[in-house]
Design an enzyme around this catalytic site. Structure first.
Site, mmCIF file in Angstrom:
data_model
loop_
_atom_site.group_PDB
_atom_site.id
_atom_site.type_symbol
_atom_site.label_atom_id
_atom_site.label_comp_id
_atom_site.label_asym_id
_atom_site.label_seq_id
_atom_site.Cartn_x
_atom_site.Cartn_y
_atom_site.Cartn_z
ATOM 1 N N LYS A 99 0.862 -1.194 0.000
ATOM 2 C CA LYS A 99 0.000 0.000 0.000
ATOM 3 C C LYS A 99 0.885 1.226 0.000
ATOM 4 O O LYS A 99 2.021 1.175 0.475
ATOM 5 C CB LYS A 99 -0.874 0.021 1.267
ATOM 6 C CG LYS A 99 -2.121 0.861 1.135
ATOM 7 C CD LYS A 99 -3.249 0.028 0.569
ATOM 8 C CE LYS A 99 -4.533 0.795 0.470
ATOM 9 N NZ LYS A 99 -5.639 -0.123 0.155
HETATM 10 N N1 GLU Z 1 -7.320 -0.032 -3.325
HETATM 11 C C1 GLU Z 1 -8.038 -1.240 -3.594
HETATM 12 C C2 GLU Z 1 -8.129 -2.111 -2.366
HETATM 13 O O1 GLU Z 1 -8.008 -1.644 -1.259
HETATM 14 C C3 GLU Z 1 -7.510 -1.984 -4.816
HETATM 15 C C4 GLU Z 1 -6.086 -2.390 -4.775
HETATM 16 C C5 GLU Z 1 -5.537 -2.935 -6.093
HETATM 17 O O2 GLU Z 1 -6.275 -3.117 -7.045
HETATM 18 O O3 GLU Z 1 -4.326 -3.151 -6.106
HETATM 19 O O4 GLU Z 1 -8.421 -3.262 -2.453
#
Ligand code: GLU
Length: 416
Positions: free
Chosen positions: A104
């Site tokens: 993240k």
């Molecule tokens: N931000 C989204 C999540 O929390 C998608 C993450 C992604 O597709 O890598 O799942």
């Protein structure tokens, strides 16, 4: 309690159920992040001044594959929050069955206060400063709270530019515009997945979405698509909120009209035919399903006892605290956990990742069919595990995911 304390508490609860199956040091290893990175960005903004902005990246675990997870842009995001969210991505990817680990990013800025130009400059600054940490085989970002498709296009362009190439080889970022190698259906994937899991869960409980009453907290990418899909499935969305306020219409909100209203005014408040309601009171309205699709930590020990929804579908990451989870479980409220419920986004990100390697564009129909099948199948698996072992759906989902990651760590073998 912070997001990280909550995420670690959820992990500890499940780790204690797996103590007989894995050595404790393996469980300790997968709890800890591999890397916590703190960056200092200094973009030159359109007012002629350099603004110093902090940014974070956490690579939590890469036993199953490259770390995957979105870029969050909020004024109060912390490195610990990013660690909690990266950890959650590790479980989410494992549970939904894509060969990714968890990662993240966070950028400490308020997207609403930035002009489109300044946001682009900031995102490009992030891409440049983070370039050592972003790679198809290392960490692949995507949209998250405060970022979108356009930002992902700029990340791809900034990386191509730094490499001195017309484009990138392999997938460096997902959720980008289709014209730049994105995949049709990615933008709606999370919301569609949320509604698929709600429908499957209602069916399993002998109920139907048709005619059901729903409350949706949040009208961003996840909340807006969820509300729209709920209506298409025959449900009535009786209340919706955003960061500015909440509205209620017991006969059902016209989500199409609301979308146009938000495009024109920037907020849900003031929609003709709906009345204002206290956003906190909205969470305790009687309904069939409550969808927290905004920030984390919304359902806590303070309000869980007052929730009158029969089911909670976690569109957001971490909306329910562990104490609230206990209260809801004891009260018989079905909680569809985030790592299952909102995993449609990262599932379609994986389709985008493979599409970019294979260089063959998938159709929207294919994407939506795969998404629907995978969400239904994983919901069934979680439900079966929960009933076979008398666990909550969250504990079952976490058990499946942690077991998968621990098995991958063991299969790789331990490095000296
Ligand atoms: N931000 C989204 C999540 O929390 C998608 C993450 C992604 O597709 O890598 O799942």
């Amino acid at each position: 309690m912070s997001m990280l304390t909550h995420a670690e508490a959820q992990f500890d609860r499940v780790a204690s159920l797996l103590r007989d199956d894995f050595p404790p040091e393996i469980l300790d290893k997968i709890k800890m992040p591999r890397e916590r990175i703190e960056l200092r960005l200094a973009p030159l903004l359109s007012n002629g001044h350099v603004r110093v902005v902090r940014a974070f990246i956490v690579h939590h675990n890469s036993a199953l594959g490259p770390c995957k997870g979105g870029v969050r842009m909020t004024p109060d995001v912390t490195l610990d929050d990013v660690q909690a969210l990266a950890m959650e991505m590790t479980w989410k990817c494992a549970l939904i069955g894509v060969p990714f680990g968890g990662g993240k990013s966070g950028i400490v800025a308020s997207p609403e206060t930035l002009s489109a130009h300044d946001k682009e400059v900031l995102i490009r600054s992030f891409a440049r400063n983070a370039s050592r940490h972003i790679h198809p085989l290392l960490y692949v970002p995507a949209p998250d709270m405060g970022t979108n498709e356009r930002d992902m296009g700029h990340i791809k362009d900034a990386i191509s530019y730094s490499l001195g190439q017309a484009t990138t080889q392999g997938c460096y970022v997902t959720g980008k515009p289709v014209i730049l190698g994105g995949i049709p259906g990615r933008r709606e994937a999370t919301g569609r997945g949320v509604v698929r899991v709600i429908a499957a869960a209602m069916e399993a409980e002998g109920r139907s979405l048709s005619g059901a009453k729903a409350v949706v907290q949040g009208f961003g990418n996840v909340g807006a698509v969820t509300a729209q899909m709920l209506v298409e499935a025959g449900a009535r969305v009786i209340a919706i909120s955003d960061i500015h306020g909440a509205i209620e219409a017991p006969g059902g909100i016209d989500v199409g009209a609301l979308t146009a209203h938000v495009a024109a005014t920037g907020r849900v408040s003031g929609l003709a035919g709906a009345r204002a309601i206290d956003p906190a009171a909205m969470l305790t309205l009687p309904c069939d399903v409550l969808v927290p699709a905004a920030a984390g930590g919304q359902i806590t020990a303070a309000n869980a006892g007052a929730v009158r929804a029969k089911m909670i579908a976690e569109g957001a990451n971490g909306p329910t605290t562990p104490e609230a989870d206990d209260i809801l479980n004891a009260r018989g409220v079905t909680v569809l956990p985030d790592i299952l419920c909102n995993a449609g986004g990262v599932f379609v990100s994986y389709l985008e990742y493979t599409q970019e390697t294979q260089k063959e564009q998938m159709t929207r129909e294919d994407v939506l069919r795969w998404l629907s099948q995978r969400m239904t199948e994983r919901y069934q698996r979680v439900r079966e595990t929960a009933s076979a072992r008398s666990l909550s759906l969250r504990q079952a989902a976490m058990t499946i995911a942690v077991r998968e990651v621990a098995a991958a760590v063991m299969a790789r073998g331990l490095l000296p």
